[in-house]
Scaffold this active site. Structure first.
Site, PDB file in Angstrom:
ATOM      1  N   ASP A  61      -7.746 -15.901 -17.849  1.00  0.00           N
ATOM      2  CA  ASP A  61      -8.537 -16.492 -16.769  1.00  0.00           C
ATOM      3  C   ASP A  61      -9.545 -17.520 -17.294  1.00  0.00           C
ATOM      4  O   ASP A  61     -10.271 -17.251 -18.256  1.00  0.00           O
ATOM      5  CB  ASP A  61      -9.282 -15.347 -16.062  1.00  0.00           C
ATOM      6  N   GLU A 117      -5.449 -20.339 -18.213  1.00  0.00           N
ATOM      7  CA  GLU A 117      -5.733 -21.056 -16.969  1.00  0.00           C
ATOM      8  C   GLU A 117      -6.805 -22.089 -17.265  1.00  0.00           C
ATOM      9  O   GLU A 117      -7.816 -21.775 -17.893  1.00  0.00           O
ATOM     10  CB  GLU A 117      -6.242 -20.083 -15.904  1.00  0.00           C
ATOM     11  N   ASP A 123      -1.578  -1.043  -3.912  1.00  0.00           N
ATOM     12  CA  ASP A 123      -1.828  -0.199  -5.083  1.00  0.00           C
ATOM     13  C   ASP A 123      -0.573  -0.098  -5.949  1.00  0.00           C
ATOM     14  O   ASP A 123       0.479  -0.666  -5.619  1.00  0.00           O
ATOM     15  CB  ASP A 123      -2.305   1.191  -4.638  1.00  0.00           C
ATOM     16  N   HIS A 174      -2.944 -16.899  -6.112  1.00  0.00           N
ATOM     17  CA  HIS A 174      -3.979 -16.291  -5.278  1.00  0.00           C
ATOM     18  C   HIS A 174      -5.179 -17.208  -5.058  1.00  0.00           C
ATOM     19  O   HIS A 174      -6.107 -16.834  -4.356  1.00  0.00           O
ATOM     20  CB  HIS A 174      -4.441 -14.991  -5.949  1.00  0.00           C
ATOM     21  N   ASP A 175      -5.183 -18.380  -5.672  1.00  0.00           N
ATOM     22  CA  ASP A 175      -6.324 -19.282  -5.564  1.00  0.00           C
ATOM     23  C   ASP A 175      -6.103 -20.471  -4.638  1.00  0.00           C
ATOM     24  O   ASP A 175      -6.976 -21.333  -4.531  1.00  0.00           O
ATOM     25  CB  ASP A 175      -6.706 -19.818  -6.958  1.00  0.00           C
ATOM     26  N   ASP A 213      -4.040  -9.708 -16.573  1.00  0.00           N
ATOM     27  CA  ASP A 213      -4.984 -10.807 -16.446  1.00  0.00           C
ATOM     28  C   ASP A 213      -6.154 -10.496 -17.374  1.00  0.00           C
ATOM     29  O   ASP A 213      -6.753  -9.429 -17.277  1.00  0.00           O
ATOM     30  CB  ASP A 213      -5.468 -10.888 -14.990  1.00  0.00           C
ATOM     31  N   ASP A 238       0.846  -1.199   0.000  1.00  0.00           N
ATOM     32  CA  ASP A 238       0.000   0.000   0.000  1.00  0.00           C
ATOM     33  C   ASP A 238       0.877   1.243   0.000  1.00  0.00           C
ATOM     34  O   ASP A 238       1.627   1.474   0.942  1.00  0.00           O
ATOM     35  CB  ASP A 238      -0.902  -0.026   1.244  1.00  0.00           C
ATOM     36  N   ASP A 282      -4.141   3.845   2.563  1.00  0.00           N
ATOM     37  CA  ASP A 282      -5.567   3.555   2.777  1.00  0.00           C
ATOM     38  C   ASP A 282      -5.834   2.089   3.125  1.00  0.00           C
ATOM     39  O   ASP A 282      -6.981   1.658   3.201  1.00  0.00           O
ATOM     40  CB  ASP A 282      -6.404   3.982   1.560  1.00  0.00           C
ATOM     41  N   ASN A 291      -0.357   4.504  -0.439  1.00  0.00           N
ATOM     42  CA  ASN A 291      -0.995   5.766  -0.023  1.00  0.00           C
ATOM     43  C   ASN A 291      -1.699   5.687   1.323  1.00  0.00           C
ATOM     44  O   ASN A 291      -2.449   6.591   1.689  1.00  0.00           O
ATOM     45  CB  ASN A 291      -1.954   6.283  -1.110  1.00  0.00           C
TER      46      ASN A 291
HETATM   47  C1  GLC Z   1      -9.846 -17.891 -11.895  1.00  0.00           C
HETATM   48  C2  GLC Z   1      -9.141 -16.924 -10.984  1.00  0.00           C
HETATM   49  C3  GLC Z   1      -9.903 -16.847  -9.698  1.00  0.00           C
HETATM   50  C4  GLC Z   1     -11.286 -16.327  -9.994  1.00  0.00           C
HETATM   51  C5  GLC Z   1     -11.978 -17.186 -11.038  1.00  0.00           C
HETATM   52  C6  GLC Z   1     -13.168 -16.487 -11.588  1.00  0.00           C
HETATM   53  O1  GLC Z   1      -9.831 -19.170 -11.406  1.00  0.00           O
HETATM   54  O2  GLC Z   1      -7.818 -17.280 -10.806  1.00  0.00           O
HETATM   55  O3  GLC Z   1      -9.265 -16.050  -8.753  1.00  0.00           O
HETATM   56  O4  GLC Z   1     -12.043 -16.287  -8.815  1.00  0.00           O
HETATM   57  O5  GLC Z   1     -11.151 -17.465 -12.131  1.00  0.00           O
HETATM   58  O6  GLC Z   1     -12.757 -15.394 -12.364  1.00  0.00           O
HETATM   59 CA    CA Z   2      -3.567   2.099  -1.226  1.00  0.00          CA
END
Ligand code: GLC
Ligand code: CA
Length: 729
Positions: free
Chosen positions: A204, A259, A30, A332-333, A99, A22, A26, A24
């Site tokens: 995605d 993906e 970012d 992130h999944d 993405d 972060d 908040d 700034n």
């Molecule tokens: C992909 C992304 C995931 C998202 C899903 C729907 O699997 O990596 O984070 O929730 O698609 O877009």
């Molecule tokens: Ca921020």
């Protein structure tokens, strides 16, 4: 599509922007934060950044629900700031990938708002609207599909008296890719970012973008993702991707990685086999992430090393000589890998082992933010404290079968929120992530696990990642070598070789804290001089083998040439005895010529990347020859119970056909994970002095400014103001 093979040598760093840094104050990560960390990212030895969605979004799925494809979320900055990040990255030799999320948009995207206005609205066919069925006088959805994130896959709209399809959350309506106008929009989006200077896309759930004609009911019905066989990997996906490639991507030297949940290597090859029919550079598979769960992370099972090895080897072997794999163990999944396949008790050791285990395979490695410092799962005491829409859906489903305590445990171990806690930069308040109140809980272990502390420590996981990435770049065998698995049946050790032009890399990984005897196969002679990576000091060899310490890693490099072993500064030419056993140049290299061409020097090599110490700092000491107490113990025939094998949902056509009731979770009586309330939640912490560097101004751009279009900021689809909160999590 990439015109040359540059992407094969690269490593990619993934940023999930909300939790990265972060700038700034908040409490939300970012692009100012990203700017301040570009030097850090470069110092890792990666070559590119992939940004999870940066676009305006109501955040029903934290950016994967896009309301404007040609802009930046105001929380993250704006297009001008993005351009600064892009220039700063390019000036450092880092490429930037966006993405591309076009299976669905947000329900707050202007297209969807228009499409709802009437059946004759020009945007109506941008989405998949169908009338319901009447069954015994009652209104029912058009078919029996269920979404991945939120109950049924159809949502009723009173105004239209029609349902729209959403394979994910209700706020993520599926776009109708069969409509040429939608495809034209996608091509426009691609051009917009490429013309801005972006270098490629992670696409995605790209294998879901075509739906079967007639949208048939799917049997037998399952509670989640029912109908997948009718929307996963249909032939039309290839047609659409071919169109994007021919009409847009081929005009740029850009990289694409798709993906593909529930996809087998055989299916992936349809997209990524090099040659005329190739439509993507790489494909992200999932099967290696299912070694401790059943199809989804939230249905926990005991970790099975054999399942993991089988998955890795399957992709490695089937793509060899044909296509280039994408390698990852975190994103992130999924929950944090050390907490899953490694050990929090042996965090650093298992973190190093896991890093080498996948980074030294054949393919392009992706490293997820925080992975390089060994961040671990979070353990919040209430399921309600986990904000992700998928977690909430899974809680709802699991609560039908499991007691509360076990649902909580499944969340603590399996929720993807675990990977979404703020990056732990330092021991300052809020881990140096923000001077404000972080949007999501900072893992309380930040005082011990943080980047600043690891910068100082030559033996840290962070510096180990740097050395591994550098080694990979300096040793063609690590990039181009063929992959051969040894001991595939072993339940504790993962051992594989890479072979290339007279070089052999031997990677030995223990996935247990038990002592296991490893015996080198005939033809390989382990020697201290050939050791290039390890996660312990003193790496003795006895009778051409050794007994493992917890989560031990050893990597040996054998070369026939007199190449320099840069990790230790020892010359491998001294290697005795087994020269003749080093395999000849691999056939795939000599033979087909299609794929594994000799390495082309990668642009960012030697451009001033951080200097990693050349000495043998990994061990501090030279490895001795002999140890008294070490007795060989057989690794074969150990009687550790095998993990029961249940049907693997990822095999076959993709639709899991067993109802996801985890027998191991039901009534297993295992104690719940101790609840450690996170001290850093909420207020009460004095704001830090100023843990952030002021947003750095980017280094001067070197790229050709003519690649940037004029008026890039002009976007005629004005971003809508998020109005409805009704479905917000
Ligand atoms: C992909 C992304 C995931 C998202 C899903 C729907 O699997 O990596 O984070 O929730 O698609 O877009
Ligand atoms: Ca921020």
């Amino acid at each position: 599509m990439a015109r040359t093979q540059w992407y094969k040598e690269m490593a990619v760093y993934q940023i999930w922007p909300r939790s990265f840094c972060d700038g700034n104050g908040d409490g939300i990560g970012d692009l100012w934060g990203v700017l301040s960390k570009l030097d850090y990212i470069k110092s890792l030895g990666v070559d590119a950044i992939w940004f999870s969605p940066l676009y305006p979004s109501p955040n029903a799925d934290f950016g994967y629900d896009i309301s404007d494809y040609k802009n930046i979320h105001p929380d993250y900055g704006d297009l001008e700031l993005f351009q600064q990040v892009l220039e700063g990255a390019h000036a450092r030799g880092l490429k930037v990938f966006m993405d591309l999320v076009v299976n669905h948009s947000s329900d707050e995207h202007p297209w969807f708002l228009e499409s709802k206005k009437g059946k004759d609205n020009p945007f109506h066919d941008y989405y998949i609207w169908r009338p319901g069925k009447t069954v015994r006088g009652k209104r029912k959805p058009p078919n029996n599909w269920t979404s991945l994130f939120e109950g049924g896959a159809w949502e009723y709209d009173e105004g239209l008296d029609e349902y729209y399809l959403h394979l994910f959350a209700k706020k993520q309506p599926d776009l109708n890719m069969a409509n040429p106008k939608v495809r034209r929009e996608v091509k426009d989006i691609l051009r917009f970012w490429l013309d801005l200077g972006v270098d490629g896309f992670r696409e995605d759930v790209v294998t879901f973008i075509a739906k079967a004609e007639g949208l048939p009911d799917s049997f037998p019905p399952i509670p989640m993702a029912n109908g997948m066989k009718y929307y996963s990997n249909l032939p039309a996906v290839h047609d659409y991707l071919r169109e994007f490639k021919r009409e847009v991507l081929d005009a740029y030297d850009c990289f694409t990685v798709g993906e593909s949940p529930m996809t087998t290597p055989e299916t992936a090859l349809g997209y990524v086999t090099e040659g005329e029919e190739q439509v993507l550079d790489e494909m992200i598979g999932f099967s290696h992430m299912e070694a401790d769960c059943l199809a989804t992370d939230m249905i926990r099972r005991p970790f099975s090393l054999r399942k993991m090895k089988k998955a890795f080897s399957d992709w490695q072997q089937k793509l060899q000589g044909k296509a280039w794999p994408a390698l990852y163990i975190e994103n992130h999944d999924h929950p944090r890998i050390i907490s899953r396949y490694g050990s929090e008790k042996y965090r650093v050791e298992s973190g190093k082992m896991l890093a080498a285990m996948y980074l030294l395979q054949r393919g392009t490695p992706f490293i997820y933010q925080g992975q390089e410092i060994g961040m671990t799962n979070l353990r919040l005491p209430q399921v309600e404290q986990y904000p992700d829409v998928m977690t909430r859906n899974n809680v709802r489903l699991l609560s039908k079968f499991l007691p509360k305590k076990q649902v909580l445990r499944a969340v603590q171990e399996g929720a993807r929120d675990n990977a979404r806690t703020p990056v732990q930069w330092s021991a300052e308040p809020n881990a140096g992530f923000t001077t404000g109140t972080p949007w999501f809980t900072v893992n309380e272990n930040y005082t011990t696990i943080n980047a600043a502390a690891q910068e100082e420590d030559p033996n840290s996981l962070l510096n180990f990642y740097r050395r591994l990435l550098r080694f990979r770049k300096e040793h063609p065998v690590a990039i181009w070598g063929d992959y051969v698995e040894l001991l595939p049946e072993d339940k504790h050790l993962y051992v594989y070789e890479r072979n290339y032009a007279g070089s052999k890399l031997l990677v030995i990984c223990s996935f247990t804290d038990e002592q296991i005897r490893f015996q080198a196969p005939t033809g390989i002679e382990l020697s201290e001089k050939a050791l290039v990576f390890a996660n312990y000091e003193w790496n003795f060899v006895i009778s051409n083998g050794f007994t493992t310490r917890p989560y031990e890693l050893r990597v040996y490099l054998f070369e026939t040439q007199t190449a320099e072993n840069s990790e230790f500064g020892i010359r491998n030419s001294e290697l005795k005895g087994n020269e003749t056993d080093v395999p000849p140049t691999p056939e795939t290299f000599v033979g087909d010529g299609a794929l594994d061409v000799p390495p082309i020097p990668f642009a960012s090599v030697g451009d001033g990347a951080l200097d990693v110490p050349q000495d043998n700092s990994e061990f501090g000491i030279r490895n001795a020859e002999l140890e008294d107490g070490e007795t060989p113990s057989p690794s074969v025939g150990d009687d550790a119970p095998d993990v029961p094998l249940t049907p693997d949902a990822s095999v076959g056509d993709g639709a899991p056909d067993v109802p996801p009731i985890p027998e191991t979770l039901v009534g297993d009586g295992a104690p719940a994970v101790p609840l450690t309330p996170d001290a850093s939640v909420g207020e009460g912490l004095a704001p830090p002095a100023d843990p952030h560097e002021a947003p750095a101004s980017p280094a001067p751009a070197e790229e050709d400014p003519s690649t940037r279009p004029e008026g890039f900021a002009q976007d005629d689809s004005a971003p809508p103001t998020p109005a409805s909160e009704e479905d917000a999590p």
